[in-house]
Design a protein around this motif. Structure first.
Motif, PDB file in Angstrom:
ATOM      1  N   ASP A   1      -4.371  30.429   4.767  1.00  0.00           N
ATOM      2  CA  ASP A   1      -4.154  31.263   3.582  1.00  0.00           C
ATOM      3  C   ASP A   1      -3.984  30.388   2.350  1.00  0.00           C
ATOM      4  OD1 ASP A   1      -3.814  33.620   5.243  1.00  0.00           O
ATOM      5  OD2 ASP A   1      -1.928  32.681   5.856  1.00  0.00           O
ATOM      6  N   ASP A   2      -3.726  29.123   2.592  1.00  0.00           N
ATOM      7  CA  ASP A   2      -3.377  28.233   1.486  1.00  0.00           C
ATOM      8  C   ASP A   2      -3.947  26.850   1.821  1.00  0.00           C
ATOM      9  OD1 ASP A   2      -2.056  27.504  -0.849  1.00  0.00           O
ATOM     10  OD2 ASP A   2      -0.261  26.857   0.228  1.00  0.00           O
ATOM     11  N   LEU A   3      -4.468  26.179   0.815  1.00  0.00           N
ATOM     12  CA  LEU A   3      -5.092  24.877   1.084  1.00  0.00           C
ATOM     13  C   LEU A   3      -4.432  23.799   0.233  1.00  0.00           C
ATOM     14  CD1 LEU A   3      -7.529  23.393   2.490  1.00  0.00           C
ATOM     15  CD2 LEU A   3      -8.752  23.742   0.349  1.00  0.00           C
ATOM     16  N   ILE A   4      -3.992  22.750   0.901  1.00  0.00           N
ATOM     17  CA  ILE A   4      -3.375  21.618   0.199  1.00  0.00           C
ATOM     18  C   ILE A   4      -4.260  20.405   0.454  1.00  0.00           C
ATOM     19  CG2 ILE A   4      -1.325  20.136   0.096  1.00  0.00           C
ATOM     20  CD1 ILE A   4       0.096  22.675   1.436  1.00  0.00           C
ATOM     21  N   VAL A   5      -4.713  19.793  -0.612  1.00  0.00           N
ATOM     22  CA  VAL A   5      -5.584  18.625  -0.443  1.00  0.00           C
ATOM     23  C   VAL A   5      -4.815  17.376  -0.884  1.00  0.00           C
ATOM     24  CG1 VAL A   5      -7.796  17.565  -0.983  1.00  0.00           C
ATOM     25  CG2 VAL A   5      -7.594  20.052  -0.924  1.00  0.00           C
ATOM     26  N   LEU A   6      -4.718  16.429   0.038  1.00  0.00           N
ATOM     27  CA  LEU A   6      -4.075  15.151  -0.273  1.00  0.00           C
ATOM     28  C   LEU A   6      -5.140  14.071  -0.339  1.00  0.00           C
ATOM     29  CD1 LEU A   6      -0.897  14.763   1.989  1.00  0.00           C
ATOM     30  CD2 LEU A   6      -1.021  15.514  -0.375  1.00  0.00           C
ATOM     31  N   GLU A   7      -4.969  13.163  -1.251  1.00  0.00           N
ATOM     32  CA  GLU A   7      -5.864  12.010  -1.277  1.00  0.00           C
ATOM     33  C   GLU A   7      -5.081  10.783  -1.717  1.00  0.00           C
ATOM     34  OE1 GLU A   7      -9.147  12.176  -3.937  1.00  0.00           O
ATOM     35  OE2 GLU A   7     -10.338  10.827  -2.706  1.00  0.00           O
ATOM     36  N   ARG A   8      -5.162   9.749  -0.898  1.00  0.00           N
ATOM     37  CA  ARG A   8      -4.432   8.495  -1.157  1.00  0.00           C
ATOM     38  C   ARG A   8      -2.969   8.757  -1.502  1.00  0.00           C
ATOM     39  NH1 ARG A   8      -9.018   5.012  -4.407  1.00  0.00           N
ATOM     40  NH2 ARG A   8     -10.607   5.319  -2.826  1.00  0.00           N
TER      41      ARG A   8
ATOM     42  N   LYS B   1       0.837  -1.189   0.000  1.00  0.00           N
ATOM     43  CA  LYS B   1       0.000   0.000   0.000  1.00  0.00           C
ATOM     44  C   LYS B   1       0.879   1.250   0.000  1.00  0.00           C
ATOM     45  CE  LYS B   1      -4.051   1.839   2.272  1.00  0.00           C
ATOM     46  NZ  LYS B   1      -4.951   1.744   3.390  1.00  0.00           N
ATOM     47  N   PHE B   2       0.515   2.198  -0.857  1.00  0.00           N
ATOM     48  CA  PHE B   2       1.254   3.456  -0.904  1.00  0.00           C
ATOM     49  C   PHE B   2       0.601   4.461   0.037  1.00  0.00           C
ATOM     50  CE2 PHE B   2       2.995   1.651  -4.711  1.00  0.00           C
ATOM     51  CZ  PHE B   2       4.275   2.182  -4.766  1.00  0.00           C
ATOM     52  N   ALA B   3       1.366   4.923   1.035  1.00  0.00           N
ATOM     53  CA  ALA B   3       0.866   5.993   1.902  1.00  0.00           C
ATOM     54  C   ALA B   3       1.089   7.334   1.215  1.00  0.00           C
ATOM     55  CB  ALA B   3       1.584   5.962   3.242  1.00  0.00           C
ATOM     56  N   LEU B   4       2.185   7.446   0.480  1.00  0.00           N
ATOM     57  CA  LEU B   4       2.441   8.621  -0.351  1.00  0.00           C
ATOM     58  C   LEU B   4       2.787   8.104  -1.734  1.00  0.00           C
ATOM     59  CD1 LEU B   4       4.665  10.863   1.966  1.00  0.00           C
ATOM     60  CD2 LEU B   4       2.255  11.192   1.411  1.00  0.00           C
ATOM     61  N   ASP B   5       2.220   8.769  -2.747  1.00  0.00           N
ATOM     62  CA  ASP B   5       2.399   8.237  -4.095  1.00  0.00           C
ATOM     63  C   ASP B   5       2.829   9.364  -5.040  1.00  0.00           C
ATOM     64  OD1 ASP B   5       2.314   6.803  -6.386  1.00  0.00           O
ATOM     65  OD2 ASP B   5       0.171   6.337  -6.329  1.00  0.00           O
ATOM     66  N   ASP B   6       4.121   9.420  -5.296  1.00  0.00           N
ATOM     67  CA  ASP B   6       4.669  10.368  -6.261  1.00  0.00           C
ATOM     68  C   ASP B   6       4.232  11.802  -5.925  1.00  0.00           C
ATOM     69  OD1 ASP B   6       6.194  11.020  -8.430  1.00  0.00           O
ATOM     70  OD2 ASP B   6       4.564  10.804  -9.875  1.00  0.00           O
TER      71      ASP B   6
ATOM     72  N   ALA C   1      -8.603  12.911   3.744  1.00  0.00           N
ATOM     73  CA  ALA C   1      -9.298  11.908   4.549  1.00  0.00           C
ATOM     74  C   ALA C   1      -8.284  11.138   5.393  1.00  0.00           C
ATOM     75  CB  ALA C   1     -10.048  10.957   3.625  1.00  0.00           C
ATOM     76  N   ASN C   2      -8.789  10.359   6.349  1.00  0.00           N
ATOM     77  CA  ASN C   2      -7.878   9.497   7.116  1.00  0.00           C
ATOM     78  C   ASN C   2      -7.145   8.580   6.149  1.00  0.00           C
ATOM     79  OD1 ASN C   2      -8.658  10.518   9.596  1.00  0.00           O
ATOM     80  ND2 ASN C   2     -10.392   9.106   9.746  1.00  0.00           N
ATOM     81  N   GLY C   3      -5.851   8.442   6.359  1.00  0.00           N
ATOM     82  CA  GLY C   3      -5.074   7.563   5.492  1.00  0.00           C
ATOM     83  C   GLY C   3      -4.622   8.247   4.209  1.00  0.00           C
ATOM     84  N   ALA C   4      -4.820   9.571   4.144  1.00  0.00           N
ATOM     85  CA  ALA C   4      -4.411  10.296   2.930  1.00  0.00           C
ATOM     86  C   ALA C   4      -2.896  10.456   2.864  1.00  0.00           C
ATOM     87  CB  ALA C   4      -5.087  11.649   2.884  1.00  0.00           C
ATOM     88  N   GLY C   5      -2.220  10.259   4.004  1.00  0.00           N
ATOM     89  CA  GLY C   5      -0.755  10.326   4.011  1.00  0.00           C
ATOM     90  C   GLY C   5      -0.210  11.573   4.688  1.00  0.00           C
TER      91      GLY C   5
END
Lengths: 592, 302
Positions: free
Chosen positions: B200-207, B18-23, B39-43
Motif C-alpha cells: 500500500d506504501d512504497l519506501i525507496v532507499l538509496e545509499r 562508508k555510510f550505510a544510513l545517511d541522515d 539496491a543492495n547496500g541501500a541500508g
C-alpha cells in the motif's frame, strides 16, 4: 525452561556419546594404573582434555548463534538476554555434567566398591573440579564465538590462571569456581542484542583478562627476542657465560663452585680449605621439590604410594584417615593397613644405606619415618617439628637433611643401630631463602663439613634475590663459621630482568596475587626479592603516564562515567590496559 | 506516545568511512503493508538491525512503536515480529515442538492465525525443521511470526530463493491472513511484482538515504517513459530535465524521466526528435529507472 529443553534436545546425543567415550577411557586407564595416585602432570593432562572439550563445545554451540540472523532470531523474543543466556549456558553445563563429572563419579564408585584401591573424598571432588574446569573453558569458548575476533581468545588467560595457581584441595575448587564465575561474567557482558558494545557493567570482566593477555604477549615478545639471541649464539645460557655471573656458577662443577667462593675469601682458612676441596669429591644436597603435599589436595606432588617388594604389597596414603593402606600388587586384593596416623601427608624418599629389603623412608614435613617391612610398622626417626624437610641423603659417615630453613647433619650409625628418634648433630641455618637456593655443595672435613651455598635460582626473575655464594664450616660440635661470601653478577641487563615489572607494575602485582590466591604460603617458594632499580620505576611511570594521557585524549569528549574508569585503569595497569581500551572501545567509539 | 510505528530522525550508521544510513528521517504510520525497496547496500537490513536494537546508530534517533530502539524490553519484542531471508529456525526441532515452544513464549498466541497460514503448506507436526523444503520453511516461519500477534511485522526479503509456486503460496498466506489486519507490515524485497501486488506504501532507499515515500501508484505516476525517434545523437543526459535513465532499442531512444509532464515532448522535439510518445511505466521499470539514476559507473569507459 522451554528454551533450555529445546537446547538440550539439540545437544543430548552429542553429550551421551562423549560421556560414553570418557567413561570408556577412564575404565581403560583404571585397568592400567591407579588414577587417584597420579602426579600433577597427569592431572594437568586430564584438566587440559576437559578444558579442550569444554572450550570446543561452547564454541561449537554458539558459533551457530553468533551469525547475524540466528543471533537476531535468538535474542528477539519475549525473554531477557539474561534468561536466554541462562537457558543455553544451563544446557551446556548439564552436558558437561554428563560428559565430564558423571564418568568420574562412576569410575570412583567402581574403584571404591569393587577394588582395594584408596578412594578419598578428594577423589570424588575431582568430578567437581573437572566439571568446573570444563565449564570455565566452555564459557571461554562461548565468549570466543560471541566476541569480536580481535579479543575473542582472551578466555585462555583464565585457563592459564588455573594452571599456574598454587591453591590446592578445597582452595583449588574455590579458585576454579571464581574463574568460572568470571567467565560467566565475560559472557554476560556480551550477551545482548548489540554485541559490538559490551555492557558497561561487564567491561571490567573483559578489560582485565584482555590487558593481561596483552601483557603476556609483551612478555612472549621478549621471550622471542631471547630465542633469536640463543639462535645467534651469544646468549649466556648457550655460549661462554660472562665471568663472575650466576650462569657461570650454575654451569660450573661442584668443585669449581666451592673453589670460586674460597678464592674470593680473605679468611685465613680459605687457602687450606681450597686445597681440601681439590682433594675431595663434593656432594650436592637438594630435592628439586618446589612444593610439599597438602592435606586433601586434588592432585599429588608425587604418587602417594610405595611398594614393599619383599612382601609384594603396595601401600597407598589416604588423606581421609592419614594412614597407609596396603593391597597386594599381584592380584589387587586387600592387605594390611598400617596403624600409624601421619600428621602430614608423607613423601617417599627411597631407602638409606643399611636398611633391609622392603624398607622405606618417608618424610612428612619435619618428621622422618622408617617403614620396616619385617614388622610392617612405621617408626618415627627424626622430629624437626613443622620445619619441612625436602631431602635426606648420605654423605660419608653422616646423613645431610635439608629443610626450608637449615641444613642438618645426622650421625648415620644410630639410624641403623637403633629404632629411636635421632637428634641432629649440627645445624646450619640457610644463609638465604630456600626459594633462591640453586646449589648446596659440601665436603667432609676432619671435624665437620665445608658447605657452599649458591643462591641465584631464577635470579633473572624480578621476584628473586641478587645472586650470591657463601661458604661455611659446620663443625661436629654444632658451631659454624662463615668462611667466605661472594656476590655474583647478573647475566642480563635490568631492562630484561625487570620486564615483567616495568611493562606494567599493576599487572605484575595482580599476577602474583592471582597465583597465590586462596593458597597456603609454600615456604619452599619463599624468596628474598631485591628492590627494583630506580630506572625500572622511572620507566614504568613514564609508560603509565603515556597510557593515561592517551586514554584521556581519546576520551576527551566522552562523559565522566565512561571516561574516568578507563583513565584510572590505564594509570594503574599502563600500556596493556591502553591496548585493552583500544580493542574494546573501537566499536563503541565508532558508534558514538 | 507516538502514533507512528517507525520513526527515525537524522539516523546515520557508519561502517568505517562508508555510510550505510545517511541522515535518514522516516515516519511510518500504523496499518497497511509498507514496501521497502532499494539496491543492495541501500541500508535496508542495517535499518532493520537498528530498529530491533542489534546495532547502535552513529547519529540520530530511531523509535519502534514509540520505544527507543536501543532500549527495547522483552515485552516490546513481543509486539514486533521479524522474518529474515534465511528463515532462521532451530533445525533440530520438530514443527510440533517449535510451535509449542513459541506458544508458551508468546502470551498473545493466535492459534487461528497460525493454522490459517500453515494451512497453505504440507507441513507435518512431526517433521524436523531441517526436513522442510525452503518454501515450507518460509511458510512455517511466517505462521509463527503472525501467530505471536505482532503490532509490527518486518519481513526482510522473505521470498528470496523461493520458486514461483512457493512464492505465490507465501504471498497469498500473507495477504489473506486475518492477522495482518491488526498489524503493520514492513515488506522488504527486490521482487517488484510482489510489491506491486501487496504494498500500500512504497519506501525507496538509496545509499542510506530516503529517496521516496508514497503509495506505489503515485510513485509510478511521477516517472514517465518517453519513446522518441531522433535521427542523430540524443540530448546529453545532463541537459535532460528529470533525467533518470535512457536506452536505445531498435533505433529508438527511450527516456525515463522524473516529474515531467507533456512539455517534455517539446523538449525532445527541440532536440531533434521526429516523434515523441509517453508510455505507462510499471512499478518494476519505475523503480529500476529511479535507482539507476545514481548507479555507480566507471569514471573512464572505453
Amino acid at each position: 525452561m522451554t528454551l533450555f529443553r529445546a537446547e538440550w534436545s539439540r545437544l543430548a546425543m552429542y553429550a551421551w556419546l562423549l560421556a560414553l567415550a570418557h567413561l570408556g577411557g577412564l575404565i581403560f586407564l583404571s585397568r592400567m594404573m591407579d588414577l587417584g595416585q597420579q602426579n600433577l602432570a597427569v592431572h594437568w593432562s586430564f584438566g587440559a582434555v576437559y578444558a579442550l572439550v569444554g572450550g570446543l563445545s561452547g564454541f561449537a554451540q554458539f558459533a551457530i548463534y553468533a551469525r547475524p540472523n540466528p543471533w537476531l532470531s535468538l535474542i528477539h523474543r519475549p525473554r531477557s538476554p539474561g534468561a536466554i543466556a541462562s537457558s543455553l549456558l544451563g544446557a551446556g553445563g548439564v552436558v558437561l555434567v554428563l560428559v565430564v563429572a558423571l564418568p568420574i563419579i562412576l569410575t570412583a564408585l567402581w574403584q571404591e566398591t569393587l577394588t582395594a584401591r584408596v578412594v578419598d573424598t578428594r577423589h570424588w571432588l575431582l568430578a567437581l573440579a573437572g566439571w568446573q574446569i570444563a565449564t570455565c573453558a566452555y564459557c571461554c569458548g562461548v565468549f570466543a564465538a560471541l566476541a569480536p575476533r580481535r579479543y575473542a581468545v582472551i578466555g585462555i588467560v583464565l585457563l592459564f590462571w588455573l594452571i599456574n595457581a598454587n591453591a590446592t584441595g578445597w582452595a583449588a575448587l574455590g579458585l576454579q569456581a571464581l574463574a568460572l564465575a568470571w567467565s560467566v561474567w565475560m559472557v554476560a557482558a556480551l550477551f545482548k542484542a548489540n554485541r559490538g558494545s559490551p555492557r558497561t557493567a561487564g567491561i571490567p570482566a573483559i578489560a582485565l583478562p584482555l590487558a593481561m593477555a596483552t601483557y603476556f604477549l609483551a612478555l612472549i615478545a621478549f621471550a622471542a627476542i631471547e630465542l633469536i639471541w640463543i639462535a645467534w649464539g651469544t646468549h649466556p645460557n648457550n655460549s661462554v657465560p660472562p665471568p663472575g655471573g650466576r650462569i657461570e656458577m650454575v654451569k660450573a662443577t661442584k668443585q669449581e663452585r666451592m673453589l670460586a667462593v674460597l678464592a674470593a675469601s680473605r679468611h685465613a682458612d680459605a687457602p687450606l680449605l681450597a686445597e681440601q676441596v681439590k682433594l675431595s669429591e663434593p656432594t650436592s644436597v637438594g630435592s628439586g621439590l618446589s612444593r610439599l603435599p597438602q592435606w586433601f589436595e586434588l592432585a599429588n606432588v608425587r604418587p602417594m604410594e610405595f611398594d614393599d617388594q619383599r612382601l609384594g604389597v603396595r601401600y597407598v596414603f589416604s588423606h581421609d584417615d592419614g594412614q597407609l593402606h596396603g593391597y597386594r600388587i599381584r592380584d589387587g586384593a586387600d592387605a594390611a593397613t598400617l596403624s600409624l596416623k601421619f600428621p602430614h601427608p608423607p613423601l617417599l624418599f627411597g631407602r638409606l644405606p643399611g636398611m633391609r629389603d622392603g624398607d622405606a623412608v618417608l618424610i612428612a614435613r619435619g618428621r622422618v619415618y622408617h617403614y620396616e617391612s619385617e614388622s610392617q610398622q612405621v617408626r618415627q626417626r627424626v622430629d624437626l617439628g613443622d620445619e619441612p624437610l625436602v631431602s635426606l641423603a648420605p654423605i660419608g659417615e653422616a646423613y645431610a637433611a635439608l629443610s626450608d630453613r637449615a641444613l642438618y647433619i645426622f650421625d648415620a650409625r644410630p639410624f641403623v643401630a637403633t629404632r629411636d628418634v635421632v637428634a641432629p648433630r649440627a645445624r646450619l641455618p640457610l644463609p638465604g631463602r630456600y626459594g633462591d637456593l640453586s646449589n648446596l655443595d659440601l665436603i667432609e672435613l676432619v671435624d665437620g663439613h665445608l658447605i657452599v651455598a649458591t643462591f641465584g635460582h631464577l635470579s633473572n626473575d624480578a621476584n628473586r634475590t641478587p645472586p650470591f655464594q657463601t661458604a661455611h664450616v659446620l663443625r661436629s660440635d654444632g658451631s659454624a663459621d662463615e668462611i667466605g661470601r661472594r656476590a655474583l653478577s647478573y647475566d642480563h641487563v635490568w631492562l630484561y630482568r625487570y620486564q615483567a615489572v616495568w611493562i606494567s607494575p599493576g599487572l605484575h602485582a595482580v599476577r602474583k596475587y592471582a597465583k597465590h590466591l586462596f593458597a597456603d604460603a609454600s615456604t619452599l617458594e619463599l624468596a628474598a626479592p631485591a628492590l627494583a632499580p630506580r630506572a625500572v620505576w622511572a620507566l614504568a611511570i613514564v609508560l603509565g603516564l603515556i597510557a593515561t594521557l592517551s586514554t584521556l585524549w581519546r576520551l576527551r569528549t566522552v562523559d565522566g562515567l565512561r571516561r574516568w574508569p578507563w583513565i584510572v585503569a590505564s594509570g594503574l595497569f599502563g600500556l596493556p590496559m591502553l591496548a585493552a581500551f583500544w580493542l574494546i572501545e573501537l566499536d563503541r567509539e565508532a558508534q558514538s | 506516545m507516538s502514533q507512528l510505528v517507525i520513526e527515525t530522525e537524522g539516523l546515520s550508521k557508519r561502517f568505517g568511512n562508508k555510510f550505510a544510513l545517511d541522515d535518514l528521517s522516516l515516519a511510518i504510520a500504523p496499518g497497511r503493508i509498507h514496501a521497502l525497496v532499494g539496491a543492495n547496500g541501500a541500508g535496508k537490513s542495517t535499518l532493520f538491525r537498528i530498529l530491533l536494537g542489534f546495532l547502535s546508530p552513529s547519529a540520530g534517533t530511531a523509535r519502534v512503536l514509540g520505544r527507543d530502539c536501543s532500549a527495547l524490553t522483552p515485552s516490546d519484542r513481543t509486539l514486533v515480529g521479524y522474518v529474515n531471508e534465511e528463515h532462521t529456525l532451530p533445525e533440530w526441532m520438530r514443527v510440533r515442538e517449535l510451535k509449542s515452544m513459541r506458544q508458551r513464549e508468546y502470551k498473545g498466541w493466535n492459534a487461528r492465525a497460525f493454522d490459517e497460514v500453515i494451512g497453505h503448506y504440507q507441513v507435518l507436526p512431526e517433521q524436523r525443521v531441517r526436513e522442510l523444503s525452503r518454501g515450507e520453511r518460509a511458510g512455517f516461519n511466517l505462521a509463527l511470526a503472525l501467530a505471536q500477534s505482532p503490532q509490527l511485522l518486518i519481513l526482510d526479503e522473505p521470498t528470496l530463493g523461493l520458486d514461483v509456486v512457493a512464492k505465490r503460496a507465501f504471498l497469498e498466506s500473507l495477504m489473506y491472513s486475518n492477522a495482518t489486519e491488526h498489524c503493520t507490515v514492513i515488506y522488504c524485497s527486490h521482487q517488484m511484482e510482489e510489491i506491486e501486488r501487496i504494498a500500500d506504501d512504497l519506501i525507496v532507499l538509496e545509499r542510506g538515504r530516503l529517496m521516496s515515500h508514497s503509495p506505489p501508484d503515485e510513485f509510478c505516476a511521477r516517472i514517465s517513459h518517453w519513446i522518441c525517434d531522433i535521427p542523430f545523437m540524443g540530448p546529453e543526459p545532463a541537459t535532460i530535465p528529470g533525467y533518470l535513465m535512457r536506452q536505445k532499442l531498435d533505433g529508438l531512444h527511450h527516456y525515463f524521466v522524473l516529474d515531467q509532464d507533456a512539455a517534455f515532448a517539446e523538449f525532445l522535439r527541440s532536440n531533434g526528435a521526429r516523434s515523441a510518445n509517453c508510455m505507462p511505466v510499471s512499478l518494476d521499470r519505475a523503480v529500476n529507472a529511479f535507482l539507476a539514476k545514481n548507479h555507480a559507473t566507471p569514471t573512464h569507459s572505453r
